[in-house]
Design an enzyme around this catalytic site. Structure first.
Site, mmCIF file in Angstrom:
data_model
loop_
_atom_site.group_PDB
_atom_site.id
_atom_site.type_symbol
_atom_site.label_atom_id
_atom_site.label_comp_id
_atom_site.label_asym_id
_atom_site.label_seq_id
_atom_site.Cartn_x
_atom_site.Cartn_y
_atom_site.Cartn_z
ATOM 1 C CG ASN A 9 -4.178 -29.779 -7.215
ATOM 2 O OD1 ASN A 9 -3.601 -29.176 -6.313
ATOM 3 N ND2 ASN A 9 -3.578 -30.094 -8.350
ATOM 4 C CD1 TRP A 10 -8.305 -26.427 -3.175
ATOM 5 C CD2 TRP A 10 -7.622 -25.367 -1.315
ATOM 6 N NE1 TRP A 10 -9.329 -26.491 -2.266
ATOM 7 C CE2 TRP A 10 -8.942 -25.852 -1.102
ATOM 8 C CE3 TRP A 10 -6.994 -24.674 -0.273
ATOM 9 C CZ2 TRP A 10 -9.628 -25.658 0.096
ATOM 10 C CZ3 TRP A 10 -7.673 -24.483 0.924
ATOM 11 C CH2 TRP A 10 -8.982 -24.970 1.098
ATOM 12 C CE LYS A 11 -4.115 -27.160 -10.746
ATOM 13 N NZ LYS A 11 -3.960 -27.103 -12.189
ATOM 14 C CG HIS A 96 -0.700 -32.094 -11.069
ATOM 15 N ND1 HIS A 96 -0.420 -31.151 -12.033
ATOM 16 C CD2 HIS A 96 -2.049 -32.054 -10.887
ATOM 17 C CE1 HIS A 96 -1.552 -30.562 -12.400
ATOM 18 N NE2 HIS A 96 -2.558 -31.093 -11.715
ATOM 19 C CD GLU A 98 -0.411 -27.667 -12.680
ATOM 20 O OE1 GLU A 98 -0.302 -27.579 -11.441
ATOM 21 O OE2 GLU A 98 -1.475 -27.468 -13.288
ATOM 22 C CD GLU A 168 -5.258 -34.367 -13.037
ATOM 23 O OE1 GLU A 168 -6.233 -33.724 -12.638
ATOM 24 O OE2 GLU A 168 -4.091 -34.043 -12.799
ATOM 25 N N GLY A 174 -6.672 -27.103 -16.954
ATOM 26 C CA GLY A 174 -6.653 -25.642 -16.899
ATOM 27 C C GLY A 174 -6.926 -24.968 -18.233
ATOM 28 C CB SER A 214 -11.407 -28.384 -18.269
ATOM 29 O OG SER A 214 -10.244 -27.641 -18.532
ATOM 30 N N GLY A 235 -9.160 -28.951 -10.323
ATOM 31 C CA GLY A 235 -8.244 -27.834 -10.090
ATOM 32 C C GLY A 235 -9.019 -26.541 -9.901
ATOM 33 N N GLY A 236 -9.136 -25.755 -10.970
ATOM 34 C CA GLY A 236 -9.730 -24.414 -10.905
ATOM 35 C C GLY A 236 -11.060 -24.357 -10.158
HETATM 36 C C1 PEP Z 1 -5.581 -30.338 -12.101
HETATM 37 O O1 PEP Z 1 -4.704 -29.486 -12.096
HETATM 38 O O2 PEP Z 1 -5.415 -31.426 -11.550
HETATM 39 C C2 PEP Z 1 -6.806 -30.005 -12.813
HETATM 40 C C3 PEP Z 1 -7.613 -30.979 -13.102
HETATM 41 O O3 PEP Z 1 -7.001 -28.691 -13.123
HETATM 42 P P1 PEP Z 1 -8.311 -28.046 -13.784
HETATM 43 O O4 PEP Z 1 -9.499 -28.679 -13.133
HETATM 44 O O5 PEP Z 1 -8.205 -26.598 -13.507
HETATM 45 O O6 PEP Z 1 -8.253 -28.382 -15.242
#
Ligand code: PEP
Length: 251
Positions: A9-11, A96, A98, A168, A174, A214, A235-236
């Site tokens: 997920n590049w957001k 998600h 967010e 999640e 994050g 994470s 994500g990251g």
């Molecule tokens: C996400 O936003 O779906 C996510 C899992 O982010 P991260 O891996 O950065 O925690």
């Protein structure tokens, strides 16, 4: 056997040129490897077409990060499932944390988005997960149960079989604080139990349940080694091609 998936997920990150560089490096690195999972890339909507072109060549799948709860028409700024499907986009993330937090999306809104995707032959990657205080108050199972019931359990068996669930925990997204493999397995097993109670053991057994929060190149293998963890929503670490490829190779 159920599908294993690693989704990135590049957001809201990367310029067009940076996104093109990222997908081309990922595609090139994965091209040389034998994969034990499906790989899904979730770029910002404006890059979907460009990413799809790369993905098609390299056998990757593409997901939108969001979809409208509405059909088509006067909804300025929205993108419908009909449009996404017409571009051969296979998946969309729904709910998600967010979007739940910053855009006030409720389980009822998300149920409509799920319906729109399924009506347009797309597959939802449906995100659920508790906040930190909810885990501390020991209501995390109740929260996840409510999200499943209100967001997904109106579906019939056929419809549900097209859903991917992503657990999640919001406190892990994050933050660098990853769920322990035991915490992930415990919740994934509980989610599978909910699915078997609502539908059948067979459907529960076939449902892909991803972990997100994470997850990185160092911890992915210990998370994915758990029986009920079928991959990750990343994500990251999905913005770093070497790390993302390592995660994909973690099964
Ligand atoms: C996400 O936003 O779906 C996510 C899992 O982010 P991260 O891996 O950065 O925690």
């Amino acid at each position: 056997m159920r599908k294993k998936i690693v989704a990135g997920n590049w957001k809201m990150n990367k310029s067009f040129q940076e996104a093109e560089e990222l997908i081309s490096v990922i595609a090139e690195e994965l091209d040389e490897k034998e994969l034990d999972c499906d790989v899904v890339v979730c770029p910002p909507a404006v890059y979907l077409e460009m990413i799809s072109d790369y993905a098609e060549e390299s056998g990757l799948s593409v997901a939108a990060q969001n979809v409208s709860a509405h059909d088509n028409g006067a909804y300025t700024g929205e993108i419908s499932a009909y449009m996404l499907n017409s571009m051969n986009i296979e998946y969309s993330i729904v709910g998600h944390s967010e979007r739940r937090t910053y855009f006030n999306e409720t389980n009822a809104d998300l149920a409509k988005k799920v319906d729109m995707l399924l009506e347009n032959n797309m597959k939802p990657i449906f995100c659920i997960g508790e906040l930190l205080d909810q885990r501390e108050e020991n209501v995390h199972f109740d929260i996840v149960k409510q999200q499943m019931e209100e967001g997904l359990f109106h579906l019939n068996e056929d419809e549900f079989s097209n859903v991917v669930v992503a657990y999640e925990p919001v406190w892990a997204i994050g933050t660098g604080v990853v769920a322990t493999p035991e915490q992930a397995q415990e919740m994934h097993n509980y989610i599978r139990l909910l699915i078997s109670e609502k539908y059948t053991n067979e459907i529960a057994d076939q449902t892909t349940i991803l972990y997100g929060g994470s997850c990185n190149a160092q911890n992915a293998a210990t998370l994915f080694a758990n029986e009920d963890v079928d991959g990750g929503l990343i994500g990251g670490a999905s913005l770093k091609p070497d790390d993302f490829v390592k995660i994909v190779m973690s099964f």
